[in-house]
Design an enzyme around this catalytic site. Sequence first.
Site, PDB file in Angstrom:
ATOM      1  N   HIS A   1      -1.480   5.393  -1.341  1.00  0.00           N
ATOM      2  CA  HIS A   1      -1.850   6.856  -1.094  1.00  0.00           C
ATOM      3  C   HIS A   1      -1.010   7.718  -0.294  1.00  0.00           C
ATOM      4  CE1 HIS A   1      -5.639   4.612  -1.877  1.00  0.00           C
ATOM      5  NE2 HIS A   1      -5.855   5.482  -2.679  1.00  0.00           N
TER       6      HIS A   1
ATOM      7  N   HIS B   1      -8.943  -0.097  -4.063  1.00  0.00           N
ATOM      8  CA  HIS B   1     -10.584  -0.259  -4.071  1.00  0.00           C
ATOM      9  C   HIS B   1     -10.880  -1.147  -4.962  1.00  0.00           C
ATOM     10  CE1 HIS B   1     -10.222   3.596  -1.513  1.00  0.00           C
ATOM     11  NE2 HIS B   1      -9.676   4.339  -2.739  1.00  0.00           N
TER      12      HIS B   1
ATOM     13  N   GLU C   1      -5.213  10.389  -0.053  1.00  0.00           N
ATOM     14  CA  GLU C   1      -3.765  10.983  -0.669  1.00  0.00           C
ATOM     15  C   GLU C   1      -3.789  12.428  -0.259  1.00  0.00           C
ATOM     16  OE1 GLU C   1      -1.792  12.264  -4.785  1.00  0.00           O
ATOM     17  OE2 GLU C   1      -3.023  10.424  -4.891  1.00  0.00           O
TER      18      GLU C   1
ATOM     19  N   CYS D   1      -1.448   0.386 -11.887  1.00  0.00           N
ATOM     20  CA  CYS D   1      -0.456   1.127 -12.184  1.00  0.00           C
ATOM     21  C   CYS D   1       0.878   0.579 -11.262  1.00  0.00           C
ATOM     22  CB  CYS D   1      -0.496   2.433 -11.673  1.00  0.00           C
ATOM     23  SG  CYS D   1      -1.000   2.720 -10.168  1.00  0.00           S
TER      24      CYS D   1
ATOM     25  N   SER E   1     -11.568   6.911  -6.907  1.00  0.00           N
ATOM     26  CA  SER E   1     -11.193   7.949  -7.445  1.00  0.00           C
ATOM     27  C   SER E   1     -10.990   7.792  -9.035  1.00  0.00           C
ATOM     28  CB  SER E   1     -10.287   8.886  -7.030  1.00  0.00           C
ATOM     29  OG  SER E   1     -10.024  10.032  -7.674  1.00  0.00           O
TER      30      SER E   1
ATOM     31  N   HIS F   1     -10.073  12.571   0.132  1.00  0.00           N
ATOM     32  CA  HIS F   1      -9.504  11.426  -0.575  1.00  0.00           C
ATOM     33  C   HIS F   1      -8.266  11.297   0.496  1.00  0.00           C
ATOM     34  CE1 HIS F   1      -6.975   9.214  -3.250  1.00  0.00           C
ATOM     35  NE2 HIS F   1      -7.971   8.925  -3.823  1.00  0.00           N
TER      36      HIS F   1
END
Length: 230
Positions: A71, A38, A123, A12, A217, A121
Amino acid sequence: MNVIIAKNSGFCKGVENAVNTALSTPPENAYILGEIIHNADVVKAIEEKGIRTVESLNEVPDGCSVIFRSHGVPKSFYAECKERNIEVIDCTCGFVKRTQKIVEEQSEAGNHVVIAGEPTHPEVVGLLGWCNGKATVLNDPDNIPDRLSGENLCIVSQTTFSSEKFEKIIKNIRKLCEKTVAVFKTICYTTIARQKEVENLSARCEAVLVIGGLNSSNTNKLYELAKKHC
């Protein structure tokens, strides 16, 4: 054999920006807080360039530079870097920054912030660091704490959260809560598009190959969606 490549495959914009920034940053006295993405190949390429990946801001020496990945991080990290003369190269995704601003403003207004996401996570950990008051992280739509019923709530989500689970959480909270529930749909459009595409592709293909890190994720959510159909 007919092979279909998903239109929304690849990085993205937020991740692409973070990776390109890391690859173009001079390696001298430069650090990245957590894996930039990741993806073992990308992480290895950056490490070979000479930029160290650390898990704590304490590992970054005073006067050096640090890359904040897409993140995002808690608000206090910026103040600490300023105090220690650490240059911040901020690659926080624009969608994450928007969510950070929402939870900060809603928290300051006295609302209880509910974050739909995975508690560990990065974020979500970062978002909690922008809340000045009550905050709760929810990952299970069927396990909504009764204590939320008497609160004015603000609901946001991790940008890479399951859109299906987020809608269920909203629905179940509204059944329980007696007060104001302000909902901010903060799942990013790329995540939504990918999840919809995997749903569609897996319903008409014999097999789906999800390429990504096992600790991602995004990767795991796409796998779970595909697994429903094939």
